[in-house]
Write a protein that holds these residues in place. Sequence first.
Motif, PDB file in Angstrom:
ATOM      1  N   ALA A 117      13.674  40.605  37.161  1.00  0.00           N
ATOM      2  CA  ALA A 117      12.899  41.491  38.042  1.00  0.00           C
ATOM      3  C   ALA A 117      12.998  41.121  39.512  1.00  0.00           C
ATOM      4  N   ASN A 118      13.622  39.982  39.821  1.00  0.00           N
ATOM      5  CA  ASN A 118      13.541  39.493  41.200  1.00  0.00           C
ATOM      6  C   ASN A 118      14.852  38.914  41.716  1.00  0.00           C
ATOM      7  N   SER A 119      15.976  39.375  41.199  1.00  0.00           N
ATOM      8  CA  SER A 119      17.273  38.905  41.678  1.00  0.00           C
ATOM      9  C   SER A 119      17.910  39.942  42.591  1.00  0.00           C
ATOM     10  N   ASP A 120      18.574  39.478  43.649  1.00  0.00           N
ATOM     11  CA  ASP A 120      19.306  40.409  44.505  1.00  0.00           C
ATOM     12  C   ASP A 120      20.689  40.659  43.896  1.00  0.00           C
ATOM     13  N   ALA A 121      21.454  41.510  44.542  1.00  0.00           N
ATOM     14  CA  ALA A 121      22.741  41.934  43.982  1.00  0.00           C
ATOM     15  C   ALA A 121      23.719  40.783  43.815  1.00  0.00           C
ATOM     16  N   ASP A 122      23.522  39.695  44.591  1.00  0.00           N
ATOM     17  CA  ASP A 122      24.447  38.568  44.536  1.00  0.00           C
ATOM     18  C   ASP A 122      23.960  37.436  43.635  1.00  0.00           C
ATOM     19  N   GLY A 123      22.837  37.653  42.925  1.00  0.00           N
ATOM     20  CA  GLY A 123      22.448  36.721  41.879  1.00  0.00           C
ATOM     21  C   GLY A 123      21.365  35.722  42.197  1.00  0.00           C
ATOM     22  N   LEU A 124      20.920  35.630  43.455  1.00  0.00           N
ATOM     23  CA  LEU A 124      19.830  34.711  43.788  1.00  0.00           C
ATOM     24  C   LEU A 124      18.495  35.440  43.728  1.00  0.00           C
ATOM     25  N   ALA A 125      17.445  34.691  43.454  1.00  0.00           N
ATOM     26  CA  ALA A 125      16.112  35.279  43.309  1.00  0.00           C
ATOM     27  C   ALA A 125      15.448  35.474  44.666  1.00  0.00           C
ATOM     28  N   VAL A 126      14.612  36.509  44.733  1.00  0.00           N
ATOM     29  CA  VAL A 126      13.888  36.835  45.965  1.00  0.00           C
ATOM     30  C   VAL A 126      12.390  36.829  45.699  1.00  0.00           C
ATOM     31  N   TYR A 127      11.626  36.517  46.739  1.00  0.00           N
ATOM     32  CA  TYR A 127      10.193  36.791  46.745  1.00  0.00           C
ATOM     33  C   TYR A 127      10.004  38.217  47.241  1.00  0.00           C
TER      34      TYR A 127
END
Length: 587
Positions: free
Chosen positions: A349-359
Motif C-alpha cells: 500500500a505504500n511503495s512508489d513505482a521504483d520499489g521504495l516505501a513512502v510515508y
Amino acid sequence: MSAIENLHNRIDLTSIPFTDRGSRILLSRQQHELSVRLAERWLKWESEFGPYRTRTPLINHFRLLDGAGKLLEFQTDSYPHSLILRTAVGNFEWAFADTETLLLRLPPGRFGLTFEVFAHQAVADRRGGTLHGNRNVAYTTGARLLTNAIEAPEANLFRVSLTIEASDDDVILLNITPRLGFNRSLHRSETVIQGSRARWESWFAATPPVLDVYRKQYDYAWWIMRAGLLSPRYFFTREALAPSKIHYVGVWHWDQFFHALAYRHVDPVLAEDQLRILIDHQRADGMLPDAIHDEGLIMHLTKPVDADVTKPPLLAWAALKIYEKSGHLDFLQEIYAPLVRWQNWWITANSDADGLAVYRHPFSSGLDDSPLWDDGMPVIAPDLNTYLCLQADCLARIADLIGESKDAERFRAEAAQRVKLMIAQTWDAERGLFQAIHVGATGEKHAVDVLTPFSLLPLWTGRLPEPIVARLIEHLTNPAEFWARWPLPTVAIDDPKFDPQQMWRGPTWVNINYMFIEALERIGKDDLASELRHKTLDLLRRLPDIFEYYDPLTGDRPPKAAPIFGWSTAVYIDLAIQETAWAAKKP
C-alpha cells in the motif's frame, strides 16, 4: 535504601500526581486544596468540559477544615503506596483500595471536609452520598457525620460539605466509576494501605539490579512504568501504558514497542500485551492503528493531509526483544501471521513505482512536525525503509524459530533487496548520507533540504558497505551536527531549521538514541555505542522527572515536552540494565 523510601516525596502532586496501576484517578494539589482528574480522553465531552488535557477536574477544591470550619493547611509525605497530609488536627492518609477507589484514613477528632463534583444529580444518605453524571462518584464513611450537605451552586456542579466526628481507624471511601454500581464497602485502613505497599514492593522486587549511580532515577522510572498503566475499557482491550497519564491518554502505536523493552525485564506477559493491544485492532488488509483510546481508534486523518495514519513498522523487532528475554516461543507463533500481514501492508500500500516505501501521512512516521514533511507528502524516507529492512530480518529470525524456513529465506532476500534500492535511489555520495525524497503529484522527485539523523539510520540495517558506514559515522559524531552536548538532536544543529524547543525539529528524543546505540553495536562500533549510552543515561537522570524530549544544547525540558513519559522511561530502564551488564564484563 528500599525503592519505597527512595521515592519518598518524588510524587510532588503538582507536576506528578498520586495514582496507581490501572487507575484513571489522578490526585493533585493546588496550594492547600486537592483535586481529582481522570486519565480519560472522551472527545464528545469537549464541548461541555473542554479538551481533556486542560479539562476542569471532576472533583475540585477538596479542602480539609478544622473544627471551627477554617481551612487546614497541610504538608505532604508521598510514597508510591500512600499520600499523607500532615495537619494541625492530625494526619490524613490516602491510598488506593482498587483502581476506582481512594481510601482516606482519618485522624480521630472533629473536623470538616468540603469538595465540588461535576455531576447531574446528587443524593446524600446516612453514610455519605452519591453523585451521578458523566462519571459517577460515591463518598462513604463509617465515622459519625454531624453534617452532610450537598448544595448546587450552579448547573451540574455540586458542593459537598461534611462535619465529621471520627474515631480511630475511621475512613472515607471515594469511589469514581463509569458504572452505575458503587463500591461502598468499608475496610480497615491498615489492610488497604499495607496491601498497596505490598503490591508496590513486589513490583520493585522483580526489577533487575543496576549500578548505584543509576538507582535513584531507576526506581522512579519503574514507578512510572507501573503507575502509568491503564486498565482495559472499551476499545482499550489490554492493560497498557499510556505515553503520559496526564498528557497522552491512550496507546500510541510505536510507544508500545519501547514500553515493552522495560516490561520484558519484570513481566513478559505484560510486555507481550503492549503489542497484542495493537494486533487486537488490525485491519483486514494488515494495517495497524496509529492510536487506541477508550472510545475508538485513530486510523485515518484528514489533516495535515487526507490519508491513513499508522506508525513505523517495528513490531517484529519488539516481539523478538521480548522473546529473547522470555523464551516464550508460542508468543511468536501467535503473532506471526499478523506480523506478516503488517509487513505486507506497508509494502503493497505504500511503495512508489521504483520499489521504495513512502510515508503518505507525516504522523505515520512518528515524527509529526519534522521539517522532513515541509515540502508535503508523500516522502520516500530513509528511516521507513530502514525499519522495513529491519523488520524483514526480524521476521526471518522468527520464521526460523517457528519452522517456516521458506519464509525466512524470502524475508532475508527482501531485506537485502531493500538495502540495494536504498543505496541506488537515496544515497547521496557527495553529501555522504541517505536523502529523504519528496514525490510530487505527477511523480517528479526532489531531495528534501534538511539534515536529520534519519538520513543516517540505515546504519541500523547492518548491511551497508564500509565506505558508506564511514561517511555516516562522520556525520553522526560531528559536534556541529549531531554529537551535541546531549545527543542526538532530531535536526542537525547547524541546519537552518534546527529548533531545540520544538518537538521533532531539533530536540533530543531518547528512543532515537536507543536505535542508534543498537545500530552502532550491530556494526561493531561498541565504543561509540557506549559513549552514546552514557550520555543518554546522564541526560535522563539529570532532572527529577523524565520527559518526552530534551533540549540537546542544555539538557533542559522544552516547555511542551510531556512529563512522566513512557518511552523515555523505558529507554532509561533498558539502558541502565545494559550498562550494568557492560560494567560486569569489564576486567
